[in-house]
Design a protein around this motif. Structure first.
Motif, PDB file in Angstrom:
ATOM      1  N   PHE A 157      76.459   9.103  14.359  1.00 27.66           N
ATOM      2  CA  PHE A 157      75.174   9.168  13.687  1.00 27.66           C
ATOM      3  C   PHE A 157      74.403   7.884  13.950  1.00 27.66           C
ATOM      4  CE2 PHE A 157      72.285   8.597  10.150  1.00 27.66           C
ATOM      5  CZ  PHE A 157      71.738   9.860  10.004  1.00 27.66           C
ATOM      6  N   SER A 158      73.099   8.011  14.191  1.00 26.65           N
ATOM      7  CA  SER A 158      72.286   6.811  14.370  1.00 26.65           C
ATOM      8  C   SER A 158      70.850   7.063  13.917  1.00 26.65           C
ATOM      9  CB  SER A 158      72.288   6.354  15.835  1.00 26.65           C
ATOM     10  OG  SER A 158      71.566   7.266  16.638  1.00 26.65           O
ATOM     11  N   ILE A 159      70.218   5.979  13.483  1.00 28.99           N
ATOM     12  CA  ILE A 159      68.786   5.981  13.185  1.00 28.99           C
ATOM     13  C   ILE A 159      68.192   4.780  13.894  1.00 28.99           C
ATOM     14  CG2 ILE A 159      66.980   5.845  11.439  1.00 28.99           C
ATOM     15  CD1 ILE A 159      68.941   6.834   9.377  1.00 28.99           C
ATOM     16  N   VAL A 160      67.129   5.039  14.649  1.00 28.62           N
ATOM     17  CA  VAL A 160      66.381   3.975  15.307  1.00 28.62           C
ATOM     18  C   VAL A 160      64.952   4.087  14.801  1.00 28.62           C
ATOM     19  CG1 VAL A 160      65.583   3.073  17.525  1.00 28.62           C
ATOM     20  CG2 VAL A 160      67.858   4.097  17.346  1.00 28.62           C
ATOM     21  N   SER A 161      64.396   2.965  14.343  1.00 25.58           N
ATOM     22  CA  SER A 161      63.050   3.006  13.795  1.00 25.58           C
ATOM     23  C   SER A 161      62.421   1.632  13.845  1.00 25.58           C
ATOM     24  CB  SER A 161      63.107   3.487  12.334  1.00 25.58           C
ATOM     25  OG  SER A 161      61.810   3.670  11.816  1.00 25.58           O
ATOM     26  N   SER A 162      61.097   1.626  13.931  1.00 23.14           N
ATOM     27  CA  SER A 162      60.359   0.379  13.786  1.00 23.14           C
ATOM     28  C   SER A 162      58.975   0.711  13.235  1.00 23.14           C
ATOM     29  CB  SER A 162      60.273  -0.382  15.114  1.00 23.14           C
ATOM     30  OG  SER A 162      59.620   0.377  16.091  1.00 23.14           O
ATOM     31  N   PRO A 163      58.441  -0.194  12.428  1.00 21.61           N
ATOM     32  CA  PRO A 163      57.149   0.067  11.806  1.00 21.61           C
ATOM     33  C   PRO A 163      56.064   0.373  12.846  1.00 21.61           C
ATOM     34  CG  PRO A 163      58.179  -1.857  10.812  1.00 21.61           C
ATOM     35  CD  PRO A 163      59.011  -1.469  12.012  1.00 21.61           C
ATOM     36  N   GLY A 164      55.317   1.422  12.582  1.00 18.79           N
ATOM     37  CA  GLY A 164      54.221   1.812  13.463  1.00 18.79           C
ATOM     38  C   GLY A 164      54.633   2.564  14.710  1.00 18.79           C
ATOM     39  N   MET A 169      60.248   2.527   9.883  1.00 14.54           N
ATOM     40  CA  MET A 169      60.851   1.746   8.806  1.00 14.54           C
ATOM     41  C   MET A 169      61.081   0.321   9.269  1.00 14.54           C
ATOM     42  SD  MET A 169      63.746   4.376   7.398  1.00 14.54           S
ATOM     43  CE  MET A 169      64.164   5.180   8.948  1.00 14.54           C
ATOM     44  N   ASP A 170      60.968  -0.607   8.318  1.00 13.13           N
ATOM     45  CA  ASP A 170      61.298  -1.988   8.646  1.00 13.13           C
ATOM     46  C   ASP A 170      62.821  -2.141   8.646  1.00 13.13           C
ATOM     47  OD1 ASP A 170      62.182  -2.343   5.971  1.00 13.13           O
ATOM     48  OD2 ASP A 170      60.253  -3.181   5.354  1.00 13.13           O
ATOM     49  N   ALA A 171      63.290  -3.288   9.104  1.00 11.94           N
ATOM     50  CA  ALA A 171      64.731  -3.510   9.270  1.00 11.94           C
ATOM     51  C   ALA A 171      65.481  -3.390   7.943  1.00 11.94           C
ATOM     52  CB  ALA A 171      64.984  -4.880   9.903  1.00 11.94           C
ATOM     53  N   GLU A 172      64.880  -3.831   6.857  1.00 13.41           N
ATOM     54  CA  GLU A 172      65.555  -3.784   5.551  1.00 13.41           C
ATOM     55  C   GLU A 172      65.751  -2.341   5.085  1.00 13.41           C
ATOM     56  OE1 GLU A 172      67.362  -4.522   1.943  1.00 13.41           O
ATOM     57  OE2 GLU A 172      67.212  -5.744   3.749  1.00 13.41           O
ATOM     58  N   LEU A 173      64.719  -1.517   5.155  1.00 10.98           N
ATOM     59  CA  LEU A 173      64.861  -0.116   4.743  1.00 10.98           C
ATOM     60  C   LEU A 173      65.810   0.616   5.686  1.00 10.98           C
ATOM     61  CD1 LEU A 173      64.155   2.194   2.872  1.00 10.98           C
ATOM     62  CD2 LEU A 173      62.103   2.610   4.247  1.00 10.98           C
ATOM     63  N   LEU A 174      65.718   0.344   6.967  1.00  8.51           N
ATOM     64  CA  LEU A 174      66.611   0.970   7.946  1.00  8.51           C
ATOM     65  C   LEU A 174      68.075   0.636   7.628  1.00  8.51           C
ATOM     66  CD1 LEU A 174      66.729   2.677  10.511  1.00  8.51           C
ATOM     67  CD2 LEU A 174      66.474   0.573  11.823  1.00  8.51           C
ATOM     68  N   ARG A 175      68.343  -0.597   7.243  1.00  5.70           N
ATOM     69  CA  ARG A 175      69.701  -1.027   6.900  1.00  5.70           C
ATOM     70  C   ARG A 175      70.230  -0.261   5.687  1.00  5.70           C
ATOM     71  NH1 ARG A 175      71.971  -3.900   3.324  1.00  5.70           N
ATOM     72  NH2 ARG A 175      70.099  -4.746   2.373  1.00  5.70           N
ATOM     73  N   GLY A 195      71.762   4.516   4.729  1.00  2.08           N
ATOM     74  CA  GLY A 195      73.002   5.216   4.404  1.00  2.08           C
ATOM     75  C   GLY A 195      73.306   5.247   2.919  1.00  2.08           C
ATOM     76  N   ASP A 196      72.542   4.503   2.150  1.00  2.00           N
ATOM     77  CA  ASP A 196      72.736   4.401   0.700  1.00  2.00           C
ATOM     78  C   ASP A 196      71.933   5.511   0.007  1.00  2.00           C
ATOM     79  OD1 ASP A 196      72.701   3.731  -1.998  1.00  2.00           O
ATOM     80  OD2 ASP A 196      71.992   1.672  -1.674  1.00  2.00           O
ATOM     81  N   PRO A 197      72.581   6.357  -0.801  1.00  2.00           N
ATOM     82  CA  PRO A 197      71.855   7.438  -1.467  1.00  2.00           C
ATOM     83  C   PRO A 197      70.805   6.944  -2.458  1.00  2.00           C
ATOM     84  CG  PRO A 197      74.138   7.386  -2.183  1.00  2.00           C
ATOM     85  CD  PRO A 197      74.000   6.388  -1.086  1.00  2.00           C
ATOM     86  N   PHE A 198      70.853   5.666  -2.823  1.00  2.00           N
ATOM     87  CA  PHE A 198      69.863   5.134  -3.757  1.00  2.00           C
ATOM     88  C   PHE A 198      68.729   4.420  -3.036  1.00  2.00           C
ATOM     89  CE2 PHE A 198      73.861   5.536  -6.041  1.00  2.00           C
ATOM     90  CZ  PHE A 198      73.451   6.413  -7.027  1.00  2.00           C
ATOM     91  N   ALA A 199      68.689   4.548  -1.707  1.00  2.00           N
ATOM     92  CA  ALA A 199      67.587   3.993  -0.924  1.00  2.00           C
ATOM     93  C   ALA A 199      66.622   5.128  -0.623  1.00  2.00           C
ATOM     94  CB  ALA A 199      68.109   3.380   0.374  1.00  2.00           C
ATOM     95  N   THR A 200      65.435   5.060  -1.173  1.00  2.00           N
ATOM     96  CA  THR A 200      64.421   6.069  -0.918  1.00  2.00           C
ATOM     97  C   THR A 200      63.045   5.439  -1.051  1.00  2.00           C
ATOM     98  OG1 THR A 200      63.588   8.265  -1.537  1.00  2.00           O
ATOM     99  CG2 THR A 200      64.405   6.878  -3.324  1.00  2.00           C
ATOM    100  N   THR A 201      62.086   5.990  -0.348  1.00  3.15           N
ATOM    101  CA  THR A 201      60.707   5.527  -0.492  1.00  3.15           C
ATOM    102  C   THR A 201      59.938   6.408  -1.463  1.00  3.15           C
ATOM    103  OG1 THR A 201      60.028   6.858   1.404  1.00  3.15           O
ATOM    104  CG2 THR A 201      60.633   4.549   1.831  1.00  3.15           C
TER     105      THR A 201
END
Length: 184
Positions: free
Chosen positions: A86-93, A47-53, A56-62
């Motif tokens: 709780f944590s999520i670490v992600s970066s595109p690719g 995920m890019d930084a914007e989606l990762l941010r 935690g929002d229930p209305f954020a989905t791909t």
């Protein structure tokens, strides 16, 4: 959710939808530390930084089939409600790693549940993805890897209902052996 294995199912299913070829699921419990940690790591799109941010929002989905994504917010809330983290670490690719810890004896922690059924569902639903599952309690460890299963079973179809039932039972039996009667 009524059991943590359903959170695992949801997060790992996100991994397969993100194109992951490999998903690693770890469940580690330590009674002396009164802690259980669950992580799901994949090599999917990330995920890019914007989606990762917004995770935690229930209305954020791909997803395009619905406008809400409750899995991550529910997993996070379940963790935090027990004094966990709780944590999520992600970066595109590069993929994504979701980690949640829980107070093992906390009254609000839901049970781990039927991990064997969760893994069988994942294997049957994503046959092109390899799953590695590592379970430990107080340092005793059990590991399951579909790559190893495929090498032993050869041409056997892992999506076959009989095979999935056998794998489910084998995974649950090994977890029960590690637990020695203790229920997580």
């Amino acid at each position: 959710m009524t059991e943590l294995s359903l959170n695992i199912l949801d997060i790992a299913n996100n991994s397969t939808r993100a194109g992951a070829k490999n998903v690693i699921i770890r469940v580690a419990a330590d009674r002396a530390k009164d802690l259980i940690e669950i992580s799901v790591t994949d090599d999917g799109r990330g995920m890019d930084a914007e989606l990762l941010r917004r995770m935690g929002d229930p209305f954020a989905t791909t997803r395009t089939t619905r406008k809400v994504g409750m899995g991550v917010p529910l997993f996070k809330a379940a963790s935090i409600s027990t004094g966990g983290d709780f944590s999520i670490v992600s970066s595109p690719g590069k993929g994504t790693a979701v980690t949640a810890s829980f107070g093992l004896s906390h009254i609000d922690r839901v049970p781990l549940g039927d991990v064997g059924s969760t893994l069988a569902t994942l294997i049957g639903g994503a046959p092109k993805t390899d799953f590695k599952f590592v379970y430990s309690l107080d340092g005793k460890t059990y590991a399951f890897d579909t790559k190893e299963v495929k090498s032993v079973l050869g041409e056997t179809d892992l999506t076959d209902v009989t095979t999935l039932s056998y794998l489910k039972d084998m995974i649950n039996e090994n977890i029960d052996n590690i637990n020695g009667g203790y229920i997580i």
